[in-house]
Structures are given as structure tokens and as C-alpha cells.
Design a protein around this motif. Structure first.
Motif, PDB file in Angstrom:
ATOM      1  N   ARG A   1       5.048 -82.288  28.626  1.00 59.15           N
ATOM      2  CA  ARG A   1       5.208 -83.650  28.120  1.00 59.15           C
ATOM      3  C   ARG A   1       4.698 -83.767  26.688  1.00 59.15           C
ATOM      4  N   LEU A   2       5.397 -84.591  25.924  1.00 58.00           N
ATOM      5  CA  LEU A   2       5.078 -84.831  24.523  1.00 58.00           C
ATOM      6  C   LEU A   2       4.659 -86.289  24.384  1.00 58.00           C
ATOM      7  N   GLU A   3       3.409 -86.539  24.015  1.00 58.58           N
ATOM      8  CA  GLU A   3       2.906 -87.909  23.919  1.00 58.58           C
ATOM      9  C   GLU A   3       2.855 -88.430  22.487  1.00 58.58           C
ATOM     10  N   ARG A   4       2.810 -87.538  21.521  1.00 59.09           N
ATOM     11  CA  ARG A   4       2.788 -87.957  20.114  1.00 59.09           C
ATOM     12  C   ARG A   4       3.349 -86.838  19.261  1.00 59.09           C
ATOM     13  N   PHE A   5       3.689 -87.150  18.020  1.00 59.43           N
ATOM     14  CA  PHE A   5       4.164 -86.136  17.088  1.00 59.43           C
ATOM     15  C   PHE A   5       2.982 -85.295  16.613  1.00 59.43           C
ATOM     16  N   GLY A   6       3.256 -84.024  16.311  1.00 61.68           N
ATOM     17  CA  GLY A   6       2.171 -83.219  15.785  1.00 61.68           C
ATOM     18  C   GLY A   6       2.344 -81.738  16.050  1.00 61.68           C
ATOM     19  N   PRO A   7       1.242 -80.982  16.009  1.00 59.28           N
ATOM     20  CA  PRO A   7       1.273 -79.530  16.184  1.00 59.28           C
ATOM     21  C   PRO A   7       1.559 -79.166  17.637  1.00 59.28           C
ATOM     22  N   PRO A   8       1.673 -77.888  17.953  1.00 64.57           N
ATOM     23  CA  PRO A   8       1.992 -77.479  19.331  1.00 64.57           C
ATOM     24  C   PRO A   8       1.065 -78.063  20.383  1.00 64.57           C
ATOM     25  N   GLU A   9      -0.178 -78.326  20.007  1.00 67.03           N
ATOM     26  CA  GLU A   9      -1.154 -78.799  20.983  1.00 67.03           C
ATOM     27  C   GLU A   9      -0.863 -80.194  21.527  1.00 67.03           C
ATOM     28  N   VAL A  10       0.071 -80.927  20.918  1.00 60.57           N
ATOM     29  CA  VAL A  10       0.404 -82.255  21.454  1.00 60.57           C
ATOM     30  C   VAL A  10       1.246 -82.143  22.718  1.00 60.57           C
ATOM     31  N   VAL A  11       1.720 -80.941  23.045  1.00 52.92           N
ATOM     32  CA  VAL A  11       2.490 -80.718  24.265  1.00 52.92           C
ATOM     33  C   VAL A  11       1.529 -80.305  25.385  1.00 52.92           C
ATOM     34  N   SER A  12       1.652 -80.917  26.542  1.00 49.36           N
ATOM     35  CA  SER A  12       0.804 -80.550  27.676  1.00 49.36           C
ATOM     36  C   SER A  12       1.632 -80.532  28.955  1.00 49.36           C
ATOM     37  N   VAL A  13       1.243 -79.657  29.859  1.00 51.80           N
ATOM     38  CA  VAL A  13       1.955 -79.517  31.133  1.00 51.80           C
ATOM     39  C   VAL A  13       1.215 -80.303  32.207  1.00 51.80           C
TER      40      VAL A  13
ATOM     41  N   LYS B   1      16.696 -91.922  17.655  1.00 53.58           N
ATOM     42  CA  LYS B   1      16.655 -90.937  18.729  1.00 53.58           C
ATOM     43  C   LYS B   1      15.274 -90.304  18.863  1.00 53.58           C
ATOM     44  N   ILE B   2      14.672 -89.924  17.739  1.00 54.22           N
ATOM     45  CA  ILE B   2      13.399 -89.213  17.776  1.00 54.22           C
ATOM     46  C   ILE B   2      12.230 -90.161  18.011  1.00 54.22           C
ATOM     47  N   GLY B   3      12.301 -91.349  17.389  1.00 53.48           N
ATOM     48  CA  GLY B   3      11.190 -92.282  17.424  1.00 53.48           C
ATOM     49  C   GLY B   3      10.583 -92.388  16.037  1.00 53.48           C
ATOM     50  N   LEU B   4      10.036 -93.541  15.725  1.00 52.90           N
ATOM     51  CA  LEU B   4       9.464 -93.759  14.404  1.00 52.90           C
ATOM     52  C   LEU B   4       7.967 -93.455  14.373  1.00 52.90           C
ATOM     53  N   PHE B   5       7.232 -93.996  15.330  1.00 51.22           N
ATOM     54  CA  PHE B   5       5.785 -93.781  15.375  1.00 51.22           C
ATOM     55  C   PHE B   5       5.356 -92.930  16.564  1.00 51.22           C
ATOM     56  N   ARG B   6       6.104 -92.998  17.651  1.00 54.67           N
ATOM     57  CA  ARG B   6       5.825 -92.178  18.827  1.00 54.67           C
ATOM     58  C   ARG B   6       7.138 -91.576  19.328  1.00 54.67           C
ATOM     59  N   PRO B   7       7.059 -90.429  19.977  1.00 46.89           N
ATOM     60  CA  PRO B   7       8.294 -89.777  20.441  1.00 46.89           C
ATOM     61  C   PRO B   7       9.043 -90.616  21.469  1.00 46.89           C
ATOM     62  N   ARG B   8      10.336 -90.727  21.290  1.00 51.87           N
ATOM     63  CA  ARG B   8      11.174 -91.376  22.298  1.00 51.87           C
ATOM     64  C   ARG B   8      11.512 -90.392  23.419  1.00 51.87           C
ATOM     65  N   VAL B   9      11.609 -89.109  23.070  1.00 57.68           N
ATOM     66  CA  VAL B   9      11.863 -88.065  24.062  1.00 57.68           C
ATOM     67  C   VAL B   9      10.521 -87.467  24.454  1.00 57.68           C
ATOM     68  N   ARG B  10      10.164 -87.558  25.714  1.00 49.59           N
ATOM     69  CA  ARG B  10       8.853 -87.085  26.152  1.00 49.59           C
ATOM     70  C   ARG B  10       8.891 -85.687  26.765  1.00 49.59           C
ATOM     71  N   THR B  11      10.027 -85.269  27.284  1.00 50.94           N
ATOM     72  CA  THR B  11      10.178 -83.912  27.815  1.00 50.94           C
ATOM     73  C   THR B  11      11.271 -83.218  27.021  1.00 50.94           C
ATOM     74  N   LEU B  12      10.905 -82.188  26.274  1.00 50.14           N
ATOM     75  CA  LEU B  12      11.850 -81.490  25.425  1.00 50.14           C
ATOM     76  C   LEU B  12      12.654 -80.475  26.243  1.00 50.14           C
ATOM     77  N   GLY B  13      13.430 -79.646  25.539  1.00 48.05           N
ATOM     78  CA  GLY B  13      14.242 -78.643  26.207  1.00 48.05           C
ATOM     79  C   GLY B  13      15.686 -79.078  26.348  1.00 48.05           C
TER      80      GLY B  13
END
Length: 335
Positions: A14-26, A71-83
Motif C-alpha cells: 500500500r502507498l499512503e503518500r508520495f515519496g521514497p521507496p519506504e512509503v510503500v508498506s505491506v 489520476k496520480i493525485g495532487l497532494f496524496r496518491p489516488r492509487v494506493r496499490t500499485l502494479g
């Protein structure tokens, strides 16, 4: 885990905010349920692609930030699960589905809907889904989808045959490596632009000539340059204004990646020379995915896998993609 939890939840990155790889968590997420015309696929493998990098970092080609924001989001991601894509087994089908059944092994491209960095994803029966070639593992099947799907959509716009000269800029990535293979399979003579460490790879995929961009500017105008019938741009640094002198009249520039200025200019300036410039590719759909699967089954499209990670290692997978040095695909196994 209780039976109810098994039916309603799944593991997902899941992606909760924009940023480096560490913003992704399972963690746990709600499992999707198929509607009447959809398949529920238990994914076994996916990839981390340049598209995932762009949505996670919000680093899009110049000038496209506001265009991409809805599509991407302006301040926070609109897509929370990538792939964008994956390979797996059909778990369940909707009541109106006729072409697939539980247990079928399939390849899925969800495209801009994303959602494949998870244990389960849904796809419409009439969407980009095809049976996985039996000879390919799930990891191999996942590795050919993103590049093969894109390469076929763009190469369908041109007539490739023996005698046609094709230049591929960014020839060692997921898309570029697929373009090299498919153009060579159709008889074209392929020149691949890549780094020196990847020249052996692109030659093994069918390139007749390799240009090391770290030593040579393939667009330089201070010396005579070969001319090409088709230029495929997979990097984003070779717009029409930079490569027009390399394209024969009546040729084509296929912009897999382009910034806003390049996209606008490409639609105006080339017409005087009869050059086709396209930045959208051909149509998507089940027929396209079936062709990708058939090309992989025949050997015309081989998987190029750089590294493989487990779902719980997806931060490391993102970190490696961020280096910009991946060759082919970075695969993620979903246990």
C-alpha cells in the motif's frame, strides 16, 4: 486467521503518500470481489515498473504534472496499490463469465487501474487478460507483460519487414528489450541505444548494432549519421526536435515516453515531411493480450528478468528500480 478474514482480506503493498521507496508498506487490505463479468485472479507474480516509480514519486515527464494530477493525485496518491500487471490463477468468476474458469492460469494487464501488488486482483473478461503459456513460470509470464504489451501496441503502427531500419533508444528496459525482440523477429534491422554494460544483452535479443550512449551521442549532428525508418523512444530524452535528422521521409517516431512540449510539437512539425509521430500506441484489449501470450509461447518474446523479490521485499524492489539501471523487468513473487 479466521475463515471470514481469509475470504475478505488479502496482503497488499500500500502507498499512503508520495515519496521514497519506504512509503510503500505491506499489510492487510480488503480483497476485491468480481462482478458478473469479471475474474478474480490469485496473483503469483507481478513487477515493479517505471510506471510504479512515477506514481510513487510523482515524477512525471516535464509539463505533465497538472495533466497527470487527476489520476496520480495532487497532494496524496489516488492509487494506493500499485502494479499494472501480473500472472496468476483464476480464483473465481462472475456469473456471466464464459471464457475462463477457476483454476485457469492467466496473464493480466490492469494498466492505469493498477492494483496488482497484491494477492488478488479483478479483471473484466473483456479486458486485457489471456491464458498464460504453459511453458512459462508465473515470474516469466509477469516479466513479459508490461514490455510486450507496450511494444506490440506501438509496433503495430508501422510496417516492419526485412530491410526496415529501426533504432530503439532505451533498449535494455522492459519496453525497449521487448521492442528489440519483436522488431528483429519481424525481420527489421535493429540498432539499440543502451549503456556499455548492456550491449551484449541487446545483441542477444536480436539487435544488429549497439550504441553505448555513455560514449557516443547517437543524435549528434557534427558527423554523418545513419538514417532510420522507425525510431522508438523509450527514455524520454529524444523528442522529434532531437532525432528528426535521423528519420527518413515517410518514417516514424514512436514516443513511448514524451514530455508535454515534445507531445505538442510532435503533432505539428513532422507533417511536412510525412513522418508519423505517435505517443499513444494502438488499442488495448483481450486480443492484444492473447497476442502477447502467443509471442511469448513461440519464443519471439522472451522474458528478461533483472532481479526477483518477494512481496515483503517490495521496498527493496522499488529502491532498485529507482537506480534507473534495471534490465528488463524487476519481478515480485507473491507467496
Amino acid at each position: 486467521m479466521t475463515t471470514t478474514e481469509t475470504r475478505t482480506t488479502m496482503r497488499a503493498a500500500r502507498l499512503e503518500r508520495f515519496g521514497p521507496p519506504e512509503v510503500v508498506s505491506v499489510g492487510d487490505a480488503l480483497r476485491p470481489e468480481p462482478d458478473a463479468r469479471e475474474l478474480l485472479v490469485r496473483l503469483r507474480a507481478t513487477t515493479v515498473s517505471i510506471a510504479d516509480h512515477r506514481l510513487r514519486t510523482r515524477e512525471v515527464p516535464r509539463g505533465l504534472g497538472l495533466v497527470a494530477a487527476p489520476k496520480i493525485g495532487l497532494f496524496r496518491p489516488r492509487v494506493r496499490t500499485l502494479g499494472m500487471e501480473g500472472a496468476g490463477v483464476v480464483e473465481a468468476v462472475g456469473a456471466a463469465v464464459t471464457r475462463f474458469a477457476p483454476g485457469d492460469e492467466v496473464m493480466v494487464m490492469r494498466g492505469a487501474a493498477f492494483g496488482c501488488h497484491a494477492e488478488y486482483a479483478t479483471v473484466a473478461e473483456t479486458g486485457d487478460v489471456a491464458r498464460k503459456p504453459a511453458a512459462l513460470s508465473f515470474e516469466e509470464a509477469a516479466a513479459v507483460i508490461f514490455g510486450g504489451h507496450t511494444a506490440v501496441r506501438y509496433l503495430d503502427l508501422v510496417d516492419l519487414r526485412p530491410g526496415v531500419e529501426v533504432l530503439v533508444n532505451g533498449a535494455s528496459g522492459a519496453v525497449g528489450s521487448a521492442v528489440v525482440q519483436l522488431a528483429a523477429a519481424r525481420g527489421a534491422t535493429v540498432t539499440a541505444v543502451t549503456s556499455g554494460r548492456n550491449t551484449a544483452l541487446v545483441r542477444s535479443l536480436g539487435a544488429s548494432r549497439a550504441i553505448d550512449y555513455t560514449r557516443e551521442d547517437f543524435t549528434a549532428t557534427d558527423a554523418p549519421r545513419p538514417r532510420y525508418d522507425v525510431v522508438v523512444e523509450c527514455v524520454g530524452n529524444a523528442p522529434y526536435s532531437r532525432v528528426r535528422h535521423l528519420i527518413r521521409p515517410g518514417g516514424a517516431l514512436l514516443l513511448v515516453i514524451a514530455d508535454l512540449a515534445g507531445m505538442i510539437g510532435a503533432g505539428i512539425r513532422p507533417r511536412r515531411r510525412g513522418v508519423l509521430v505517435n505517443q499513444s500506441g494502438g488499442p488495448m484489449g483481450p486480443a492484444l493480450m492473447q497476442r502477447v501470450a502467443a509471442l511469448a509461447e513461440s519464443g519471439d518474446l522472451r522474458p528478461v528478468i533483472d532481479r526477483t523479490y518477494e512481496l515483503d521485499e517490495i521496498v527493496e524492489a522499488h529502491r532498485y528500480v529507482d537506480t534507473g539501471r534495471k534490465r528488463g523487468s524487476v519481478v515480485v513473487r507473491i507467496p
